[in-house]
Each structure stands twice: as C-alpha cells, then as structure tokens.
Design an enzyme around this catalytic site. Structure first.
Site, short mmCIF file in Angstrom:
data_model
loop_
_atom_site.label_atom_id
_atom_site.label_comp_id
_atom_site.label_asym_id
_atom_site.label_seq_id
_atom_site.Cartn_x
_atom_site.Cartn_y
_atom_site.Cartn_z
N LYS A 36 16.50 -1.55 -5.47
CA LYS A 36 17.65 -0.69 -5.16
C LYS A 36 18.51 -1.28 -4.03
N GLU A 88 9.40 2.95 0.16
CA GLU A 88 9.79 3.10 1.55
C GLU A 88 8.52 2.78 2.32
N THR A 131 -1.83 0.48 0.20
CA THR A 131 -2.07 0.16 1.60
C THR A 131 -3.42 0.69 2.06
N ASP A 132 -3.95 0.09 3.13
CA ASP A 132 -5.20 0.62 3.72
C ASP A 132 -4.94 1.94 4.46
N TYR A 156 4.33 8.67 5.18
CA TYR A 156 4.28 7.42 4.41
C TYR A 156 2.94 7.27 3.70
N LYS A 160 1.92 7.27 -0.34
CA LYS A 160 1.23 6.17 -1.02
C LYS A 160 -0.08 6.67 -1.64
N ASN A 186 0.51 -6.82 6.87
CA ASN A 186 0.99 -8.16 6.59
C ASN A 186 1.94 -8.64 7.67
N PRO A 211 8.56 -2.78 23.26
CA PRO A 211 8.06 -1.39 23.32
C PRO A 211 6.70 -1.21 22.64
N ASN A 255 -3.04 -3.75 19.64
CA ASN A 255 -1.60 -4.05 19.68
C ASN A 255 -1.21 -4.80 20.95
N ASP A 287 4.08 7.56 22.40
CA ASP A 287 3.29 7.19 21.23
C ASP A 287 3.91 7.73 19.94
N ARG A 288 3.56 7.04 18.83
CA ARG A 288 3.93 7.51 17.49
C ARG A 288 3.11 8.78 17.19
N HIS A 291 -0.52 8.78 15.33
CA HIS A 291 -0.76 7.33 15.31
C HIS A 291 -2.23 7.00 14.98
P1 NAD Z 1 9.84 -3.49 2.38
O1 NAD Z 1 10.29 -2.21 2.99
O2 NAD Z 1 10.07 -4.77 3.10
O3 NAD Z 1 10.47 -3.66 0.92
C1 NAD Z 1 10.57 -2.59 0.02
C2 NAD Z 1 11.53 -2.99 -1.09
O4 NAD Z 1 11.59 -1.90 -2.03
C3 NAD Z 1 12.96 -3.24 -0.61
O5 NAD Z 1 13.48 -4.40 -1.19
C4 NAD Z 1 13.72 -2.01 -1.07
O6 NAD Z 1 15.09 -2.24 -1.33
C5 NAD Z 1 12.95 -1.65 -2.35
N1 NAD Z 1 13.09 -0.23 -2.70
C6 NAD Z 1 12.92 0.84 -1.89
N2 NAD Z 1 13.17 1.98 -2.55
C7 NAD Z 1 13.49 1.63 -3.83
C8 NAD Z 1 13.82 2.36 -5.01
N3 NAD Z 1 13.91 3.70 -5.00
N4 NAD Z 1 14.07 1.67 -6.15
C9 NAD Z 1 13.99 0.32 -6.17
N5 NAD Z 1 13.70 -0.42 -5.08
C10 NAD Z 1 13.43 0.22 -3.93
O7 NAD Z 1 8.28 -3.28 2.08
P2 NAD Z 1 7.08 -4.31 2.13
O8 NAD Z 1 6.55 -4.37 3.51
O9 NAD Z 1 7.47 -5.56 1.42
O10 NAD Z 1 6.02 -3.51 1.25
C11 NAD Z 1 5.97 -3.67 -0.16
C12 NAD Z 1 4.83 -2.85 -0.71
O11 NAD Z 1 3.60 -3.22 -0.10
C13 NAD Z 1 4.97 -1.34 -0.45
O12 NAD Z 1 4.52 -0.65 -1.59
C14 NAD Z 1 4.04 -1.09 0.73
O13 NAD Z 1 3.56 0.24 0.72
C15 NAD Z 1 2.95 -2.09 0.46
N6 NAD Z 1 2.20 -2.59 1.63
C16 NAD Z 1 2.87 -3.12 2.70
C17 NAD Z 1 2.13 -3.65 3.76
C18 NAD Z 1 2.83 -4.29 4.95
O14 NAD Z 1 2.15 -4.63 5.92
N7 NAD Z 1 4.13 -4.49 4.94
C19 NAD Z 1 0.74 -3.62 3.73
C20 NAD Z 1 0.10 -3.03 2.62
C21 NAD Z 1 0.85 -2.53 1.57
O1 DAU Z 2 -1.72 -1.11 7.19
C1 DAU Z 2 -0.74 -1.42 6.25
C2 DAU Z 2 0.59 -0.88 6.68
O2 DAU Z 2 1.04 -1.71 7.76
C3 DAU Z 2 1.63 -0.84 5.57
O3 DAU Z 2 1.20 0.05 4.58
C4 DAU Z 2 2.99 -0.42 6.10
O4 DAU Z 2 3.96 -0.50 5.07
C5 DAU Z 2 3.37 -1.37 7.22
O5 DAU Z 2 4.61 -0.98 7.79
C6 DAU Z 2 2.29 -1.38 8.29
O6 DAU Z 2 2.22 -0.09 8.96
P1 DAU Z 2 2.02 0.03 10.55
O7 DAU Z 2 2.51 1.33 10.99
O8 DAU Z 2 0.63 -0.37 10.92
O9 DAU Z 2 2.99 -1.17 11.01
P2 DAU Z 2 4.04 -1.31 12.21
O10 DAU Z 2 4.47 -2.73 12.23
O11 DAU Z 2 5.08 -0.26 12.17
O12 DAU Z 2 3.14 -1.03 13.50
C7 DAU Z 2 1.98 -1.81 13.77
C8 DAU Z 2 1.32 -1.24 15.03
O13 DAU Z 2 2.18 -1.48 16.15
C9 DAU Z 2 1.12 0.27 14.99
O14 DAU Z 2 -0.09 0.60 15.67
C10 DAU Z 2 2.32 0.83 15.77
C11 DAU Z 2 2.59 -0.27 16.78
N1 DAU Z 2 4.00 -0.44 17.20
C12 DAU Z 2 4.93 -0.58 16.22
C13 DAU Z 2 6.25 -0.77 16.54
C14 DAU Z 2 7.31 -0.91 15.47
C15 DAU Z 2 4.32 -0.51 18.53
O15 DAU Z 2 3.44 -0.40 19.42
N2 DAU Z 2 5.63 -0.71 18.87
C16 DAU Z 2 6.63 -0.84 17.92
O16 DAU Z 2 7.82 -0.99 18.29
#
Ligand code: NAD
Ligand code: DAU
Length: 349
Positions: A36, A88, A131-132, A156, A160, A186, A211, A255, A287-288, A291
């Site tokens: 999208k 998302e 995701t985990d 979120y 999932k 990742n 932050p 972190n 904090d989030r 969290h």
């Molecule tokens: P991202 O946010 O970087 O990318 C998501 C993509 O999905 C974007 O390109 C966005 O445009 C597209 N998208 C969103 N809504 C859409 C819709 N309604 N229709 C079509 N496309 C749409 O996400 P990411 O970090 O690459 O994560 C990808 C997948 O992996 C997700 O399902 C996420 O839950 C999972 N995941 C992510 C992590 C992580 O650490 N990033 C870890 C475990 C699992």
């Molecule tokens: O565990 C897998 C997940 O990892 C995926 O499913 C999600 O899509 C991916 O976004 C990620 O989620 P987290 O919430 O763990 O990732 P994030 O990078 O947002 O945050 C990582 C940790 O760092 C978390 O404990 C919150 C903290 N954090 C994050 C941000 C953005 C901070 O302390 N400061 C920050 O500004």
C-alpha cells in the site's frame, strides 16, 4: 512456487526478503509484490530489483484490506503461494492509534486467507510472518517456545496474535497449507528510522538525544534481517504444513547496553563529537505503556527440523548496519520527510 504473492515487500523485512530470494536463493518463480506504500513502505527500496529482475518482479500498489483489488491480483497472476509480511509494525504507533493495526493486521490477513481459500486448488502455501511479541513478556528466566501460550500486551501484538489464530484456523478447518513464523527483533538495512536501532544510530551520528524508555533494562533478542530471510525461505520450502516455527537471534540484550554499544561503535568508526562521547547523549524518557520486559526465543525446532541458525554475529551485523545508515543518510531523510512528519507530534510522550 511459480507465482508468489508477497505482501509488504516495500517495507524493511519484505524488501530484504525480495532481494534475498531473487539474488541469492534457489527460488525460480516470479514475485508479485503488493504494498500500500504507507509511511513505512518505499518502492525506492527495490528500484534496483525492478530494473535487474524485470521478468521476475512485479509491483502492484494495493491495500490488502481492499478485497476486490486483491481478488484481481489473485486471478490476474494465478497466485499459487502467499508470503504475508504486510502489517502495521510499530508498537508505539499501535498505542496511540490502534485502528490501522486492527484493519491491516486482522482484516487484511483475513482477506488474503479468504482469497487463498477461493484458490485452494492451486495453493501451494500460505506463509504468515509473525512476531515473538504474541507470547507477551518473560521474567528473568525461560524462553518462548512454539508451545508458549499467547499473551499479547499491546494493540500491535494483539492484532498479530489474532491474525496468527485465523491462519491456524484456516489450516485446521479448511486444510489450507499454512506455515507461521514468530521472529524476534530484526535489525539491518532499510529499517524505518522510528525503530530503536536505526533511530539511535541516526541520532547518535547527528549528536541528538538518544531517548531510552523507562529504566533501559528491558531486554530484546536481536537478529540480523538477512538471517530472518534465510529462515523464512527454509520454512517455506521445507516446513511442515500447519506448523509454527520460532526464529531468534540468540542475542539477548538490555536496551541500555545496546545503545551504549552503538555509541561506542560510532565513536570508534566515525568522526567523534566535539568534546564528548556519544554515550552522554543518552536520555531516559517516560516508559512505553505496557512495555514488555523481556523477550527470548527458543528456536530449537527450526534449528533441529530445518537446519537453520543465525549466521551473523551481533558485532558484525551491527557494523554492517551502522555503515549502511552512514552511507544512506539521504534515504533516511527522504523516508522521514513524508507522512511520518505528522506522527512525531502525536507520540504519547
Ligand atoms: P514495516 O513497517 O517496515 O513494513 C510494512 C510494509 O507493509 C510497508 O511496506 C507498508 O507499506 C506495508 N503495508 C502496511 N499496511 C498495508 C496494507 N494495508 N496493504 C498493503 N501493504 C501494507 O514492517 P517490517 O518491520 O518489515 O515487518 C514486516 C512483518 O514482519 C510484519 O508482519 C511484522 O509484524 C513482522 N515482524 C517484524 C519484526 C521486526 O523486528 N521488524 C520482527 C518479527 C516480525
Ligand atoms: O519482537 C519483534 C518485534 O520487534 C516486532 O514484532 C515489531 O514489529 C518490531 O517493531 C519490534 O518491536 P519492539 O517494540 O521490540 O521494537 P522497537 O524498536 O520499537 O523497540 C525496541 C526496544 O527499545 C523496546 O524495548 C522499546 C525500546 N525503545 C524504543 C524506541 C523506539 C526505546 O527505549 N527508545 C526508543 O526510542
């Protein structure tokens, strides 16, 4: 697998996966990437692939929530395999504005499953990327296994978890050939700079505040994105249908320790900031809400059954990632200059 529908291919992991499939794996079919292009999706991430693999790579800008639009994709391209990344993905956003998470992550997944069901006679596999975080939060000990019960804590992770359950139900009820992977955090090239690692790298380069939420002692398990891609491809090829597979990095880190390591690596490899170390940029912030304290993944099923383990060490993966963000500062500026600008004002802190 001749006609692979890959959703969310313009995001972080999807773009890395498409590169891996076309450039390095033994996949021989074509990829239909449906995205999208939300604030998190950038077709620029795949410009090189579009020119180098024009016979095997097709991009369609579409919303997976648009049932009719997706129906056209299934029939136009004779889809036989689905690998579903689109979501998302940012926990902080789901706290402020959960609506899009429910729509895309639940309804979007449901649409794809219904269309896969309508095309069941030609369906080889529906692989769902998860995701985990669906397992909730761990105490000081233990690991998430494939048998851990689901206890999602954020909108979120709840969205999932819901989508995982629907995928499971389609396997049990309709005998759909499905697999699910639940992966830890990742990092690597093309990650949107709202997530912890790219945000910290870019802020640290620019001498901005870093932050850290709460006391900074929350633990995440980190995996280099290419290792995730290799695991997904192994599961797609050899995973047992109806099964779920954990993917992890064997790399738990607080972190605060992670941010300090990024600061040290940047101080070692790039121009120092005048008169101070980058660690002095660390700022503890509110904090989030909800969290999760600790994630740790037991991926022995994936290792023993499919022969997958992470290959990249944290240090080498982080060096590559830092180098990528240093070389791609313009990419980061461009992706942050769109819809993302309006989000900054909405954050809960
Ligand atoms: P991202 O946010 O970087 O990318 C998501 C993509 O999905 C974007 O390109 C966005 O445009 C597209 N998208 C969103 N809504 C859409 C819709 N309604 N229709 C079509 N496309 C749409 O996400 P990411 O970090 O690459 O994560 C990808 C997948 O992996 C997700 O399902 C996420 O839950 C999972 N995941 C992510 C992590 C992580 O650490 N990033 C870890 C475990 C699992
Ligand atoms: O565990 C897998 C997940 O990892 C995926 O499913 C999600 O899509 C991916 O976004 C990620 O989620 P987290 O919430 O763990 O990732 P994030 O990078 O947002 O945050 C990582 C940790 O760092 C978390 O404990 C919150 C903290 N954090 C994050 C941000 C953005 C901070 O302390 N400061 C920050 O500004």
């Amino acid at each position: 697998m001749k006609n692979l529908l890959l959703t969310g291919g313009c995001g972080f992991i999807g773009a890395n996966f498409i590169r891996y499939l076309l450039e390095e794996s033994d996949f021989k079919g074509r990829i239909i990437n449906v995205d999208k292009l939300t604030y998190a999706g950038n077709s620029e991430n795949l410009a090189y692939i579009e020119s180098q693999f024009s016979d095997r790579y097709i991009f369609e800008k579409k919303d997976i929530c648009d049932f009719k639009g997706m129906e056209e994709i299934f029939s136009k391209y004779l889809i036989d395999t689905v690998c579903h990344f689109a979501a998302e993905s940012h926990v902080d956003r789901s706290i402020v504005a959960p609506d899009a998470f429910i729509q895309t992550n639940i309804i979007g997944t449901f649409n794809l499953l219904e269309l896969a069901r309508a095309n069941m006679d030609q369906l080889i596999l529906f692989h769902h990327i998860s995701t985990d975080e669906v397992f909730g939060s761990l105490g000081n000990r233990g690991f998430f296994t494939e048998k851990t019960s689901y206890k999602p804590n954020s909108p979120y992770s709840a969205s999932k978890a819901a989508s995982d359950h629907i995928v499971r139900a389609y396997n049990k009820t309709y005998d759909m050939p499905t697999t699910i992977s639940n992966c830890s955090n990742n990092y690597g090239p093309y990650q949107f700079p709202e997530k912890m690692i790219p945000l910290m790298i870019l802020n640290a380069i620019e001498g901005k505040d870093l932050p850290v939420y709460g006391d900074g002692r929350n633990i995440r398990d980190w995996l280099f994105v290419k290792d995730h891609c290799k695991a997904v491809w192994k599961i797609m090829k050899s995973g047992s249908r109806g099964e779920t597979y954990n993917i992890g990095g064997n790399c738990e880190m607080k972190n605060i320790d992670l941010v300090e390591q990024i600061c040290d690596l940047l101080d070692e490899t790039t121009e120092k900031l005048p008169n101070r170390s980058r660690k002095e940029l660390i700022t503890f912030v509110k904090d989030r809400p909800g969290h999760d304290r600790r994630y740790a993944v037991d991926f022995s099923k994936t290792k023993n059954n499919l022969g997958w383990s992470p290959e990249e060490s944290f240090k080498s993966g982080m060096k590559k990632t830092i180098q990528w963000y240093i070389s791609n500062r313009k990419w980061a500026d461009r992706v942050k200059s769109g819809e993302y600008r309006f989000w900054i004002k909405k954050q809960y802190r």
